[in-house]
Design a protein around this motif. Structure first.
Motif, PDB file in Angstrom:
ATOM      1  N   SER A 133      88.568  51.169 -26.073  1.00  0.00           N
ATOM      2  CA  SER A 133      88.123  52.365 -25.363  1.00  0.00           C
ATOM      3  C   SER A 133      89.315  53.263 -25.076  1.00  0.00           C
ATOM      4  CB  SER A 133      87.389  52.017 -24.061  1.00  0.00           C
ATOM      5  OG  SER A 133      88.235  51.326 -23.170  1.00  0.00           O
ATOM      6  N   TYR A 134      89.041  54.561 -24.907  1.00  0.00           N
ATOM      7  CA  TYR A 134      90.097  55.559 -24.715  1.00  0.00           C
ATOM      8  C   TYR A 134      89.465  56.851 -24.215  1.00  0.00           C
ATOM      9  CZ  TYR A 134      88.231  55.885 -29.464  1.00  0.00           C
ATOM     10  OH  TYR A 134      87.386  55.900 -30.541  1.00  0.00           O
ATOM     11  N   ARG A 135      90.283  57.677 -23.582  1.00  0.00           N
ATOM     12  CA  ARG A 135      89.861  59.045 -23.260  1.00  0.00           C
ATOM     13  C   ARG A 135      90.247  59.949 -24.411  1.00  0.00           C
ATOM     14  NH1 ARG A 135      91.679  61.782 -17.940  1.00  0.00           N
ATOM     15  NH2 ARG A 135      93.715  61.273 -18.757  1.00  0.00           N
ATOM     16  N   LEU A 136      89.379  60.895 -24.734  1.00  0.00           N
ATOM     17  CA  LEU A 136      89.700  61.945 -25.701  1.00  0.00           C
ATOM     18  C   LEU A 136      89.863  63.239 -24.919  1.00  0.00           C
ATOM     19  CD1 LEU A 136      87.254  61.114 -28.631  1.00  0.00           C
ATOM     20  CD2 LEU A 136      89.704  60.641 -28.482  1.00  0.00           C
ATOM     21  N   ILE A 137      91.059  63.827 -25.032  1.00  0.00           N
ATOM     22  CA  ILE A 137      91.384  64.974 -24.190  1.00  0.00           C
ATOM     23  C   ILE A 137      92.043  66.069 -25.021  1.00  0.00           C
ATOM     24  CG2 ILE A 137      93.586  63.877 -23.496  1.00  0.00           C
ATOM     25  CD1 ILE A 137      93.183  65.229 -20.734  1.00  0.00           C
ATOM     26  N   SER A 138      91.625  67.301 -24.785  1.00  0.00           N
ATOM     27  CA  SER A 138      92.189  68.442 -25.507  1.00  0.00           C
ATOM     28  C   SER A 138      93.601  68.725 -25.016  1.00  0.00           C
ATOM     29  CB  SER A 138      91.314  69.675 -25.304  1.00  0.00           C
ATOM     30  OG  SER A 138      90.012  69.461 -25.809  1.00  0.00           O
ATOM     31  N   PRO A 139      94.424  69.394 -25.836  1.00  0.00           N
ATOM     32  CA  PRO A 139      95.809  69.635 -25.434  1.00  0.00           C
ATOM     33  C   PRO A 139      95.959  70.692 -24.344  1.00  0.00           C
ATOM     34  CG  PRO A 139      95.366  70.676 -27.538  1.00  0.00           C
ATOM     35  CD  PRO A 139      94.155  69.850 -27.213  1.00  0.00           C
ATOM     36  N   THR A 143      91.186  72.932 -20.129  1.00  0.00           N
ATOM     37  CA  THR A 143      89.896  72.657 -20.763  1.00  0.00           C
ATOM     38  C   THR A 143      89.530  71.181 -20.666  1.00  0.00           C
ATOM     39  OG1 THR A 143      90.950  72.374 -22.911  1.00  0.00           O
ATOM     40  CG2 THR A 143      90.146  74.578 -22.373  1.00  0.00           C
ATOM     41  N   TYR A 144      89.873  70.568 -19.539  1.00  0.00           N
ATOM     42  CA  TYR A 144      89.581  69.146 -19.389  1.00  0.00           C
ATOM     43  C   TYR A 144      88.093  68.868 -19.221  1.00  0.00           C
ATOM     44  CZ  TYR A 144      89.382  70.473 -14.471  1.00  0.00           C
ATOM     45  OH  TYR A 144      89.077  71.088 -13.285  1.00  0.00           O
ATOM     46  N   ASN A 430     102.448  66.199 -31.684  1.00  0.00           N
ATOM     47  CA  ASN A 430     101.624  66.934 -30.723  1.00  0.00           C
ATOM     48  C   ASN A 430     100.500  66.099 -30.121  1.00  0.00           C
ATOM     49  OD1 ASN A 430     102.930  69.523 -31.019  1.00  0.00           O
ATOM     50  ND2 ASN A 430     101.950  69.682 -33.031  1.00  0.00           N
ATOM     51  N   TYR A 431      99.877  65.252 -30.918  1.00  0.00           N
ATOM     52  CA  TYR A 431      98.715  64.503 -30.464  1.00  0.00           C
ATOM     53  C   TYR A 431      99.013  63.010 -30.464  1.00  0.00           C
ATOM     54  CZ  TYR A 431      96.202  68.847 -31.376  1.00  0.00           C
ATOM     55  OH  TYR A 431      95.786  70.154 -31.371  1.00  0.00           O
ATOM     56  N   THR A 432      98.584  62.338 -29.397  1.00  0.00           N
ATOM     57  CA  THR A 432      98.720  60.888 -29.361  1.00  0.00           C
ATOM     58  C   THR A 432      97.564  60.252 -30.118  1.00  0.00           C
ATOM     59  OG1 THR A 432      97.587  60.840 -27.212  1.00  0.00           O
ATOM     60  CG2 THR A 432      99.993  60.777 -27.189  1.00  0.00           C
ATOM     61  N   ARG A 433      97.904  59.313 -31.001  1.00  0.00           N
ATOM     62  CA  ARG A 433      96.919  58.551 -31.765  1.00  0.00           C
ATOM     63  C   ARG A 433      97.140  57.068 -31.489  1.00  0.00           C
ATOM     64  NH1 ARG A 433      94.379  63.186 -32.591  1.00  0.00           N
ATOM     65  NH2 ARG A 433      95.209  64.500 -34.258  1.00  0.00           N
ATOM     66  N   PRO A 434      96.086  56.256 -31.569  1.00  0.00           N
ATOM     67  CA  PRO A 434      96.266  54.816 -31.366  1.00  0.00           C
ATOM     68  C   PRO A 434      96.829  54.155 -32.627  1.00  0.00           C
ATOM     69  CG  PRO A 434      93.985  55.521 -30.953  1.00  0.00           C
ATOM     70  CD  PRO A 434      94.674  56.617 -31.677  1.00  0.00           C
ATOM     71  N   MET A 463      91.668  67.779 -33.000  1.00  0.00           N
ATOM     72  CA  MET A 463      92.607  68.345 -32.028  1.00  0.00           C
ATOM     73  C   MET A 463      92.377  67.817 -30.617  1.00  0.00           C
ATOM     74  SD  MET A 463      93.191  72.242 -33.383  1.00  0.00           S
ATOM     75  CE  MET A 463      91.481  72.747 -33.264  1.00  0.00           C
ATOM     76  N   ARG A 464      92.382  66.491 -30.510  1.00  0.00           N
ATOM     77  CA  ARG A 464      92.352  65.841 -29.205  1.00  0.00           C
ATOM     78  C   ARG A 464      93.303  64.649 -29.237  1.00  0.00           C
ATOM     79  NH1 ARG A 464      86.228  65.612 -26.690  1.00  0.00           N
ATOM     80  NH2 ARG A 464      85.627  67.757 -27.165  1.00  0.00           N
ATOM     81  N   SER A 465      93.805  64.314 -28.055  1.00  0.00           N
ATOM     82  CA  SER A 465      94.665  63.138 -27.927  1.00  0.00           C
ATOM     83  C   SER A 465      93.873  61.955 -27.418  1.00  0.00           C
ATOM     84  CB  SER A 465      95.822  63.435 -26.964  1.00  0.00           C
ATOM     85  OG  SER A 465      96.804  64.237 -27.564  1.00  0.00           O
TER      86      SER A 465
END
Length: 499
Positions: A133-139, A143-144, A430-434, A463-465
């Motif tokens: 599980s993870y949160r998907l969040i825009s940069p 815009t959270y 720019n974006y965190t990936r697992p 385009m989400r982390s």
């Protein structure tokens, strides 16, 4: 004659259903370089139950052939995107558990075929926990509202939403959800926070849903960063006042300050908060339990303020590079809930560094943490790397076999201790990936691989982390609608404070 037509009809139908196997070129030139593929799955070690490792050949060519060899069998495709199906991939893993899958990539330019250096995918004996599980969040920092908490079946590509901000967000109400956490990988025992409107800490425990308010008059905030005790109905939290500052010239555009922080214990059954005694000059954050539940680890920075009380927040902003966290632990007796004095585990400040996010392997032997130049929120720090301490001898080393030239930050151990998942920005900065890496019994890691996706280059366009990847032994079965109803229709239950 009818029999002949019937036979031909069956042959045509078989060709339609199954297609023809592409032919591997008989004449080609060998290239000693590995193929350029995305994601880079060359020479990685994978669990024996992971989803298919789909990839794209990142080279412009007139034609492509990829041959996958496993246990004496072959599978060939002439597509640029190499995407074996779930059933075929499971056959491959079952046939090669503890062995290797061989891959050859051929490309054609102007009628001439070239075979790149063949590579292997190593299939470990050990499996991985089936869910993540993870949160998907825009940069963007505003815009959270479109933030979601998701869960992914790691054995295939199925993904679902546990809860999303927009479910209770409208013109008059806005929310932010964060800090999901589980007790011993159990999705029936979880918590996450709801901030701003309709705020509270949502706790699911064996079918019971509660929304609690952990903020009491003597605490600086409600619970923030959580750590479930492995056996007790108890959650350790840091309580924090945090803030963000933005840089215009520094490559690290955002800095998150831990302006004030302490540690507390929350008894889920009694709805009772206990403050862990601490030094007013210590910033204590990111608690984590040892697997036996007898020690509470955490990060703490000594920050003696020089200015007046009115400028405390400004002082942490102006002096943010001076704040360096060390790793501590406290003994804990589950029988009487007694907690001991701080014990220094790793003195990062003596090295001019800052350590955070302590996580203990399930066998209790290894402590993994993130090390950077300063501060505690290393997800924004390009110099942040993963380090490993052997707790038997207190020896520390950088995990060079896992780290990259960019950010490595949040990390979690699998329940069998053979895998870690961690956040990295190694591909685009720019974006965190697992990313997932195998860890052997001696604490040595293997080359990490990116979370497999059905469309190989999906992350190039996504385009989400991914934030806070956490393993689970199954899916969360509480529906998003049930969570939404609780959040919308229930006042947060005030916690009592135990003196």
């Amino acid at each position: 004659m009818n029999a002949i037509f019937k036979y031909l009809g069956c042959a045509v139908m078989a060709a339609v259903l199954y297609g023809c196997t592409p032919r591997v070129p008989e004449t080609y030139t060998d290239n000693r370089e590995l193929p350029d593929i995305y994601p880079d799955y060359t020479e990685v070690t994978i669990p024996s139950n992971i989803a298919p490792l789909h990839f794209i050949v990142d080279e412009e060519a007139d034609a492509y052939i990829t041959r996958i060899s496993y246990n004496g069998k072959k599978w060939v495709t002439d597509k640029r995107e190499v995407t074996p199906g779930i059933s075929l991939w499971r056959d491959m893993l079952e046939a090669t558990q503890g062995k290797t899958i061989g891959i050859e990539v051929f490309v054609e330019h102007d009628g001439q075929w070239t075979r790149h250096q063949p590579f292997q995918i190593h299939v470990a004996e050990e499996t991985i926990d089936p869910y993540l599980s993870y949160r998907l969040i825009s940069p963007s920092y505003v815009t959270y509202r479109d933030l979601t908490l998701n869960q992914r079946d790691l054995t295939n590509f199925d993904e679902s939403v546990i809860y999303g901000n927009m479910m209770n967000t409208d013109v008059e109400h806005a929310q932010c959800i964060n800090c999901h956490s589980y007790q011993n990988y159990n999705p029936r025992r979880m918590q996450f926070h709801v901030r701003e409107d309709r705020a509270g800490t949502v706790i699911a425990y064996d079918g019971t849903l509660v929304k609690a308010n952990l903020k009491t008059d003597s605490l600086i905030s409600g619970g923030v960063y959580p750590a479930w005790h492995p056996t007790e109905k108890l959650i350790a939290y840091s309580v924090n006042q945090t803030g963000q500052t933005f840089h215009t010239r520094d490559l690290q555009k955002v800095e998150v300050q831990d302006m004030r922080s302490d540690l507390i214990l929350y008894d889920v059954e009694k709805n009772e908060v206990t403050r862990i005694p601490g030094d007013a000059d210590e910033l204590e954050v990111f608690p984590w339990w040892s697997p036996d539940g007898k020690y509470l680890y955490y990060a703490s920075a000594r920050f003696i303020r020089k200015d007046t009380a009115e400028n405390l927040d400004n002082e942490t902003i102006l002096r943010y590079k001076e704040i360096k966290y060390n790793l501590f632990r406290r003994s804990f007796d589950p029988a009487n809930r007694r907690i001991g004095p701080p014990e220094l585990v790793f003195d990062a400040a003596a090295r001019g560094k800052s350590a955070t996010l302590p996580r203990i392997s399930p066998d209790g032997r290894y402590l993994m943490f993130t090390l950077g130049a300063f501060g505690v929120f290393h997800i924004w720090h390009k110099d942040a790397d993963l380090y490993l301490m052997d707790l038997r001898i207190r020896q520390v080393r950088p995990m060079e076999e896992i780290n990259s030239d960019d950010v490595e930050s949040y990390h979690s151990w699998s329940s069998n201790g053979r895998w870690v998942v961690f956040s990295s920005r190694r591909y685009d900065g720019n974006y965190t990936r697992p990313f997932i890496a195998y860890i052997d019994k001696d604490g040595k890691g293997r080359k990490p691989f990116e979370l497999p996706q059905e469309v190989p280059d999906m992350h190039r366009r996504f385009m989400r982390s991914y934030n806070i990847p956490e393993f689970m032994d199954g899916p969360v079965e509480v529906t998003p609608q049930e969570f939404a109803s609780l959040i919308r229709g229930t006042e947060a239950r005030p916690a009592r404070q135990r003196n």
